[in-house]
Design a protein around this motif. Structure first.
Motif, PDB file in Angstrom:
ATOM      1  N   VAL A  23       0.841  -1.204   0.000  1.00  0.00           N
ATOM      2  CA  VAL A  23       0.000   0.000   0.000  1.00  0.00           C
ATOM      3  C   VAL A  23       0.876   1.254   0.000  1.00  0.00           C
ATOM      4  O   VAL A  23       0.601   2.226  -0.727  1.00  0.00           O
ATOM      5  CB  VAL A  23      -0.937   0.009   1.227  1.00  0.00           C
ATOM      6  CG1 VAL A  23      -1.660   1.349   1.349  1.00  0.00           C
ATOM      7  CG2 VAL A  23      -1.956  -1.126   1.117  1.00  0.00           C
ATOM      8  N   ILE A  24       1.926   1.232   0.811  1.00  0.00           N
ATOM      9  CA  ILE A  24       2.844   2.378   0.882  1.00  0.00           C
ATOM     10  C   ILE A  24       3.491   2.608  -0.475  1.00  0.00           C
ATOM     11  O   ILE A  24       3.562   3.746  -0.971  1.00  0.00           O
ATOM     12  CB  ILE A  24       3.927   2.161   1.953  1.00  0.00           C
ATOM     13  CG1 ILE A  24       3.296   2.015   3.348  1.00  0.00           C
ATOM     14  CG2 ILE A  24       4.930   3.311   1.943  1.00  0.00           C
ATOM     15  CD1 ILE A  24       2.588   3.253   3.835  1.00  0.00           C
ATOM     16  N   GLN A  25       3.953   1.530  -1.105  1.00  0.00           N
ATOM     17  CA  GLN A  25       4.631   1.660  -2.400  1.00  0.00           C
ATOM     18  C   GLN A  25       3.664   2.144  -3.482  1.00  0.00           C
ATOM     19  O   GLN A  25       4.042   2.928  -4.366  1.00  0.00           O
ATOM     20  CB  GLN A  25       5.250   0.319  -2.804  1.00  0.00           C
ATOM     21  CG  GLN A  25       6.478  -0.053  -1.990  1.00  0.00           C
ATOM     22  CD  GLN A  25       7.540   1.030  -2.034  1.00  0.00           C
ATOM     23  OE1 GLN A  25       7.887   1.560  -3.101  1.00  0.00           O
ATOM     24  NE2 GLN A  25       8.079   1.373  -0.859  1.00  0.00           N
ATOM     25  N   ALA A  26       2.406   1.699  -3.392  1.00  0.00           N
ATOM     26  CA  ALA A  26       1.404   2.152  -4.364  1.00  0.00           C
ATOM     27  C   ALA A  26       1.197   3.663  -4.222  1.00  0.00           C
ATOM     28  O   ALA A  26       1.062   4.384  -5.219  1.00  0.00           O
ATOM     29  CB  ALA A  26       0.095   1.406  -4.153  1.00  0.00           C
ATOM     30  N   ASN A  27       1.201   4.156  -2.983  1.00  0.00           N
ATOM     31  CA  ASN A  27       1.065   5.598  -2.746  1.00  0.00           C
ATOM     32  C   ASN A  27       2.298   6.357  -3.227  1.00  0.00           C
ATOM     33  O   ASN A  27       2.197   7.478  -3.742  1.00  0.00           O
ATOM     34  CB  ASN A  27       0.827   5.876  -1.263  1.00  0.00           C
ATOM     35  CG  ASN A  27      -0.623   5.668  -0.858  1.00  0.00           C
ATOM     36  OD1 ASN A  27      -1.521   5.737  -1.696  1.00  0.00           O
ATOM     37  ND2 ASN A  27      -0.860   5.399   0.417  1.00  0.00           N
ATOM     38  N   VAL A  28       3.481   5.734  -3.052  1.00  0.00           N
ATOM     39  CA  VAL A  28       4.723   6.347  -3.544  1.00  0.00           C
ATOM     40  C   VAL A  28       4.633   6.526  -5.055  1.00  0.00           C
ATOM     41  O   VAL A  28       4.944   7.601  -5.599  1.00  0.00           O
ATOM     42  CB  VAL A  28       5.953   5.503  -3.171  1.00  0.00           C
ATOM     43  CG1 VAL A  28       7.189   5.983  -3.950  1.00  0.00           C
ATOM     44  CG2 VAL A  28       6.221   5.571  -1.673  1.00  0.00           C
ATOM     45  N   ASP A  29       4.200   5.467  -5.762  1.00  0.00           N
ATOM     46  CA  ASP A  29       4.087   5.523  -7.232  1.00  0.00           C
ATOM     47  C   ASP A  29       3.072   6.594  -7.654  1.00  0.00           C
ATOM     48  O   ASP A  29       3.309   7.345  -8.615  1.00  0.00           O
ATOM     49  CB  ASP A  29       3.653   4.160  -7.774  1.00  0.00           C
ATOM     50  CG  ASP A  29       4.759   3.111  -7.638  1.00  0.00           C
ATOM     51  OD1 ASP A  29       5.937   3.516  -7.444  1.00  0.00           O
ATOM     52  OD2 ASP A  29       4.456   1.911  -7.701  1.00  0.00           O
ATOM     53  N   ASP A  65       5.476  11.348   2.409  1.00  0.00           N
ATOM     54  CA  ASP A  65       4.153  11.742   1.935  1.00  0.00           C
ATOM     55  C   ASP A  65       3.242  10.540   1.737  1.00  0.00           C
ATOM     56  O   ASP A  65       2.028  10.621   1.988  1.00  0.00           O
ATOM     57  CB  ASP A  65       4.280  12.506   0.612  1.00  0.00           C
ATOM     58  CG  ASP A  65       4.905  13.881   0.783  1.00  0.00           C
ATOM     59  OD1 ASP A  65       5.019  14.337   1.937  1.00  0.00           O
ATOM     60  OD2 ASP A  65       5.290  14.491  -0.234  1.00  0.00           O
ATOM     61  N   ALA A  66       3.827   9.417   1.298  1.00  0.00           N
ATOM     62  CA  ALA A  66       3.040   8.197   1.087  1.00  0.00           C
ATOM     63  C   ALA A  66       2.510   7.669   2.414  1.00  0.00           C
ATOM     64  O   ALA A  66       1.359   7.224   2.511  1.00  0.00           O
ATOM     65  CB  ALA A  66       3.891   7.134   0.393  1.00  0.00           C
ATOM     66  N   GLU A  67       3.337   7.709   3.459  1.00  0.00           N
ATOM     67  CA  GLU A  67       2.902   7.264   4.786  1.00  0.00           C
ATOM     68  C   GLU A  67       1.816   8.189   5.342  1.00  0.00           C
ATOM     69  O   GLU A  67       0.841   7.727   5.948  1.00  0.00           O
ATOM     70  CB  GLU A  67       4.098   7.207   5.736  1.00  0.00           C
ATOM     71  CG  GLU A  67       5.076   6.093   5.377  1.00  0.00           C
ATOM     72  CD  GLU A  67       6.344   6.135   6.221  1.00  0.00           C
ATOM     73  OE1 GLU A  67       7.145   5.185   6.128  1.00  0.00           O
ATOM     74  OE2 GLU A  67       6.546   7.122   6.980  1.00  0.00           O
ATOM     75  N   THR A  68       1.979   9.476   5.117  1.00  0.00           N
ATOM     76  CA  THR A  68       0.981  10.451   5.581  1.00  0.00           C
ATOM     77  C   THR A  68      -0.354  10.211   4.890  1.00  0.00           C
ATOM     78  O   THR A  68      -1.412  10.253   5.529  1.00  0.00           O
ATOM     79  CB  THR A  68       1.466  11.885   5.313  1.00  0.00           C
ATOM     80  OG1 THR A  68       2.687  12.113   6.011  1.00  0.00           O
ATOM     81  CG2 THR A  68       0.429  12.910   5.761  1.00  0.00           C
ATOM     82  N   GLN A  69      -0.304   9.955   3.573  1.00  0.00           N
ATOM     83  CA  GLN A  69      -1.520   9.681   2.824  1.00  0.00           C
ATOM     84  C   GLN A  69      -2.189   8.410   3.325  1.00  0.00           C
ATOM     85  O   GLN A  69      -3.423   8.342   3.446  1.00  0.00           O
ATOM     86  CB  GLN A  69      -1.209   9.558   1.325  1.00  0.00           C
ATOM     87  CG  GLN A  69      -2.436   9.313   0.452  1.00  0.00           C
ATOM     88  CD  GLN A  69      -3.472  10.419   0.589  1.00  0.00           C
ATOM     89  OE1 GLN A  69      -3.140  11.598   0.440  1.00  0.00           O
ATOM     90  NE2 GLN A  69      -4.716  10.049   0.876  1.00  0.00           N
ATOM     91  N   SER A  70      -1.385   7.411   3.659  1.00  0.00           N
ATOM     92  CA  SER A  70      -1.928   6.155   4.179  1.00  0.00           C
ATOM     93  C   SER A  70      -2.645   6.384   5.510  1.00  0.00           C
ATOM     94  O   SER A  70      -3.694   5.792   5.772  1.00  0.00           O
ATOM     95  CB  SER A  70      -0.809   5.123   4.350  1.00  0.00           C
ATOM     96  OG  SER A  70      -0.218   4.818   3.105  1.00  0.00           O
TER      97      SER A  70
END
Length: 433
Positions: A23-29, A65-70
């Motif tokens: 999930v984190i990597q998907a948000n990073v992408d 930012d990806a962790e924050t979005q998660s």
């Protein structure tokens, strides 16, 4: 993501979630793809930057930012599970757990919500009471005080020694090192001995003098006196007593009423007594409200109206109480608290009940204000602060700006709302209302 939300009560909820690395990597992408459209990276045209270059350039920031979005997604999903609108939250959600590993992130979030308050038949909790009585003697005593305060002074023939409380007519002139200084001279000056109107020591040395007597007295100006030339300096004053002054007797009649009720065509002594009686009644009622009835009523509401409190708001109230307590503690006591976590916990608990009651009272007043359709506008708030500042001899605009910059305005406004609410509720319970 595995998300479990639990509504503890009407004011508190808990959200636990497991966020997988996928999930984190998907948000990073996703974030990197959006950034690739606007990023400026050397060697690539704007809008044509490959994801690999964006990730290399902004790697750490993309992950953050990806962790924050998660976390946002966890909060949104958790609120949806327990059917709580984001608008009903109080304060920011508290992340109490954020454990990262190579495969996942374990998170726990605490949220607080505005309490659901059932006021019930709150008016029935208020006892009726009798309006304070004002006697004719009290009315006449107040009128005499008012008349005396406005009565002109006249010189008495008395030649007795002056005593504290006397009003005297004096001539004086001040000297610094034998030279008269500016602003230190007056003739036929009326001074009430013991009023503290003059610098310390001056009035004390005038006491005991007689009419016609002249005397040189020595006084030292305060170190913080407004004039640098005189501050902290020893000076001499030549003083002459002209006379003891007494208030002329004022007749208690319609003529007095006309002076004290300007602008009223039908002013009379009877009308003056009516107005003074009303003023005294209001003064007594205000004293009764503030010293007895309002605190008692608020205690009753807190004891009788039950609802859940947001935990973090109570904790904030405890924090403020501890900070205030710390200002009175010795260095040894503070050191013990720093080194012993159990002592801190123990100290916090001593404040919990009072903190909870204070928070509860605030929410009750807010609910009552809505029920009674009571509010305090910004204009009312400004007018109140301006009026009080002028009474204190302070600059109104500076005072308002100080309160504004210090963040005090919401607390002042809330206090005014509380005053309005309790006044209205109590006014309705006066027996002769």
């Amino acid at each position: 993501m595995d998300i479990k939300a639990n509504k503890i009560d009407t004011a508190n909820a808990n959200i636990k979630a497991t966020i997988s690395n996928d999930v984190i990597q998907a948000n990073v992408d996703k974030i990197a793809k959006q950034l690739s459209k606007t990023a400026n990276i050397a060697g690539f045209r704007k809008g044509k930057v490959p994801l690999s270059a964006v990730k290399k350039q902004y790697g750490a920031k993309l992950l953050e930012d990806a962790e924050t979005q998660s976390l946002r997604d966890v909060l949104d999903a958790g609120l949806k599970q327990i059917e709580v609108a984001a608008e009903s939250l109080i304060g920011d959600p508290q992340v109490v757990k954020f454990d990262k590993s190579d495969e996942k992130i374990e998170v726990e979030v605490k949220i607080a919500m505005r309490p659901e308050i059932d006021l019930g038949e709150y008016a029935s909790l208020i006892d009726t009471f009798e309006k304070p009585e004002v006697t004719d003697e009290e009315v006449m005593s107040r009128i005499k005080e008012l008349a005396e305060s406005q009565a002109p002074l006249k010189n008495s023939k008395s030649a007795r020694k002056l005593k504290k409380g006397d009003t005297v007519s004096i001539d004086f002139e001040g000297f610094l090192d034998g030279v008269a200084f500016e602003g230190g001279k007056a003739e036929a000056f009326s001074l009430q001995l013991g009023s503290g109107q003059f610098i310390p020591g001056f009035e004390d040395q005038v006491i005991g003098m007689k009419k016609g007597e002249e005397k040189t007295i020595t006084v030292t100006f305060p170190a913080d006196y407004g004039s640098e030339k005189l501050a902290g300096k020893e000076t001499e004053f030549k003083v002459k007593v002209n006379a003891i002054q007494e208030k002329e007797e004022v007749a208690l009649d319609d003529e007095l009423a006309k002076k004290m009720l300007p602008g009223e065509d039908d002013a009379s002594f009877e009308k003056l007594k009516e107005q003074v009686k009303t003023q005294l009644e209001n003064e007594k009622l205000s004293q009764l409200y503030n010293s007895e009835l309002k605190p008692k009523l608020l205690e009753t509401f807190v004891a009788k109206i039950e609802f859940a409190l947001p935990e973090f708001v109570v904790d904030q109230e405890i924090d403020m109480a501890i900070n205030k307590k710390a200002q009175t503690m010795s260095e040894d006591e503070l050191k013990e608290l720093r080194e012993n976590a159990d002592k801190v916990t123990e100290l916090r608990e001593t404040f919990r009940e009072d903190a909870a009651n204070s928070v509860k009272a605030t929410f009750i007043i807010d609910a009552l204000a809505k029920a009674e359709n009571i509010s305090v506008t910004e204009q009312e708030l400004m007018q109140t602060i301006y009026f009080e500042a002028m009474q204190m001899g302070q600059d109104p605009q500076q005072t308002y700006t100080h309160y504004q910059n210090s963040g005090y305005l919401p607390a002042i406004q809330m206090a005014m709302v509380e005053d309005k609410v309790l006044n209205k509720l109590l006014n309705a319970k006066i027996k002769d209302a």
